[in-house]
Write an enzyme that holds these catalytic residues in place. Structure first.
Site, PDB file in Angstrom:
ATOM      1  N   LYS A  57       0.831  -1.199   0.000  1.00 38.05           N
ATOM      2  CA  LYS A  57       0.000   0.000   0.000  1.00 38.05           C
ATOM      3  C   LYS A  57       0.868   1.252   0.000  1.00 38.05           C
ATOM      4  O   LYS A  57       0.540   2.256  -0.623  1.00 38.05           O
ATOM      5  CB  LYS A  57      -0.901   0.006   1.241  1.00 38.05           C
ATOM      6  CG  LYS A  57      -2.057  -0.970   1.166  1.00 38.05           C
ATOM      7  CD  LYS A  57      -3.182  -0.419   0.316  1.00 38.05           C
ATOM      8  CE  LYS A  57      -4.410  -1.309   0.388  1.00 38.05           C
ATOM      9  NZ  LYS A  57      -5.487  -0.806  -0.493  1.00 38.05           N
ATOM     10  N   ARG A  58       1.977   1.189   0.705  1.00 40.74           N
ATOM     11  CA  ARG A  58       2.845   2.376   0.798  1.00 40.74           C
ATOM     12  C   ARG A  58       3.419   2.768  -0.554  1.00 40.74           C
ATOM     13  O   ARG A  58       3.814   3.910  -0.761  1.00 40.74           O
ATOM     14  CB  ARG A  58       3.991   2.103   1.776  1.00 40.74           C
ATOM     15  CG  ARG A  58       3.565   2.072   3.234  1.00 40.74           C
ATOM     16  CD  ARG A  58       4.768   1.857   4.122  1.00 40.74           C
ATOM     17  NE  ARG A  58       5.463   0.617   3.800  1.00 40.74           N
ATOM     18  CZ  ARG A  58       6.649   0.272   4.297  1.00 40.74           C
ATOM     19  NH1 ARG A  58       7.285   1.091   5.107  1.00 40.74           N
ATOM     20  NH2 ARG A  58       7.198  -0.877   3.974  1.00 40.74           N
TER      21      ARG A  58
END
Length: 509
Positions: A275-276
């Site tokens: 997600k980052r």
């Protein structure tokens, strides 16, 4: 019991050669710990494609024994996302089957049966050490310079029968450990060939926890054996788990399935997919209106390529051509631009009616009015311009203009006081039309332009800007027809008023 077979699958067991009479059975076994990301979805796609290619069975199994990490609702989310993608399965928690249950949490008696079998063979033993005690002894061994002694020290492996029975009688909780034999462990992997592991690298590992739940490596073998899985297609991250699993297959005297460990999917910058780093879940891609067949196409091509070199391969052709012998071993990077391009290619192959229906589903009746003829015209007008279904929302204000119309910078440059006479001529010409068809309206605009001394871009760019607030978009004839005569005249009137405004900010409003 039978002598342990630590050699894995037969070296000559080709992944693309199905034994006569054998039914290919593949499985996708997610944990309900969150949403599916593209890497996991790719695993599901490849298992589904290969099972369908071979006329076999595709099984969905939920591995939910990691109770602390399970997320409420995640199983339903996974199933819903896979269905929306277009996958189906022959057996699973929602469709049943004769080799269930298909949730690990419901299979406790099956794990116990296999565990008892290993106990009776003498290849597993009860361990009464707590995890804290095991960790303390590891740290003590490290502090004493025993750098290699970082696994379980085997303390309970050689307990006397008397000591073991005494601990059991006292009710001391016990896990079950697998007694790792000596020798090499060979894992036959369809992508990487024979991978050799030294069994000495592995300390005796837990197969059943003291709470009665299986550990991953034991549960997955029991499930794959009980469900007669023939091919295990999974991420390369599981390759290091394979030696332990091969050892268990060996003591069960069961031939392991064909292992197919496919490479990692990385973020566009080469970092781990997360997600980052901008990774989105499968659900998010579907919610954003990517064509499901394009997602299947793209995810499959992250792993292999068609001999034809073609990149647009609908599911039926993927099923026909899938060849796990063509899988590469190198990690691959997610390419959002290519995925979006593929989605556009599939959208352009849709019938206009199908696209209109899909756009209505994507955008909702509140956004796309429930008038079939208008929906069909809009779909045809923007089909060549969108790469996702959600992308249609960008064009809707041109067909259903807000009041007041918002102008972008290009429209502001076109709609100057100098074009007021032209717009007034167009407005007057359109007022006279009874047949509000695309051809008739465009002809009226040309006639107005001729009387005002404007043609080509000098005519149609200001008219488009006045009608839509921008200088690019679908065919003007489609916009005229969907807007209708009343709306078209109102919008042009407002544009005339704003073009003539003395204050530039009033033109922008």
């Amino acid at each position: 019991g039978a002598a342990p077979n630590l050699r894995g699958a037969r070296p000559d067991h080709s992944p693309n050669t199905v034994d006569s009479g054998m039914t290919v059975r593949t499985r996708f076994a997610p944990s309900p710990t969150g949403e599916l990301h593209p890497g996991n979805a790719r695993i599901a796609v490849l298992n589904w494609l290969y099972a369908r290619h071979c006329g076999g069975r595709f099984v969905l199994r939920i591995e939910d024994t990691d109770v602390e990490r399970n997320v409420p609702g995640a199983e339903d989310e996974i199933i819903d996302s896979l269905r929306r993608l277009g996958l189906d399965w022959d057996e699973g928690p929602d469709v049943g089957g004769d080799r269930g249950p298909y949730r690990q949490s419901e299979r406790a008696s099956i794990y116990r049966e296999f565990a008892d079998r290993l106990l009776q063979q003498g290849v597993a033993y009860r361990c009464f050490c707590t995890p804290e005690e095991v960790e303390e002894r590891k740290q003590a061994a490290l502090a004493a310079g025993g750098g290699a002694a970082i696994g379980y020290d085997g303390r309970c492996r050689d307990l006397s029968t008397q000591d073991r029975e005494s601990l059991q009688d006292r009710g001391v909780p016990a896990s079950l450990r697998f007694a790792v034999p000596d020798g090499d462990v060979l894992v036959q992997d369809s992508v990487r060939g024979t991978v050799r592991f030294d069994a000495a690298e592995f300390s005796d590992f837990v197969i059943m926890k003291s709470d009665g739940l299986p550990t991953y490596n034991f549960g997955v073998v029991v499930d794959d054996v009980a469900m007669e899985i023939s091919h295990v297609i999974r991420g390369v991250g599981h390759l290091d788990n394979s030696p332990r699993q091969v050892m268990i297959y060996g003591v069960l005297a069961i031939e392991p399935p064909v292992f197919v460990h496919i490479p990692h999917v990385l973020s566009p910058d080469g970092s781990p997919l997360s997600k980052r780093h901008g990774a989105r879940s499968l659900r998010e891609y579907l919610d954003d209106g990517f064509h499901p067949d394009a997602l299947i196409n793209y995810l499959s091509l992250l792993s292999w390529s068609s001999p034809s070199g073609d990149e647009v391969l609908p599911p039926d052709r993927l099923i026909e051509e899938i060849d796990i012998g063509r899988l590469g071993a190198s990690n691959v990077r997610l390419d959002p631009e290519k995925l979006e391009w593929l989605s556009g290619e599939y959208i352009r192959k849709m019938s206009v009616d199908a696209l209109a229906k899909r756009l209505a589903e994507q955008l909702g009746d509140a956004t796309l009015p429930d008038r079939r003829d208008e929906r069909t015209r809009i779909a045809a007008a923007i089909q060549e311009r969108i790469n996702t279904f959600a992308g249609a929302a960008h064009f809707l204000p041109q067909f259903y203009p807000p009041n007041p119309m918002a102008w972008d910078d290009a429209a502001l440059e076109s709609l100057t006081p100098e074009v007021v006479p032209l717009l007034e001529a167009v407005h007057a010409s359109l007022q006279e039309i009874d047949d509000w068809s695309a051809d008739a309206v465009v002809a009226a605009v040309r006639a107005a332009g001729k009387s005002a001394g404007a043609k080509g871009r000098a005519l149609f760019m200001p008219v488009r800007a006045a009608l839509t607030g921008t200088t690019q978009g679908p065919e003007l004839g489609d916009i005229f027809v969907v807007q209708g005569k009343q709306t078209t005249l109102r919008v042009i009137e407002q544009s005339i008023d704003r073009c003539g405004a003395d204050n530039p900010e009033d033109r922008r409003a």
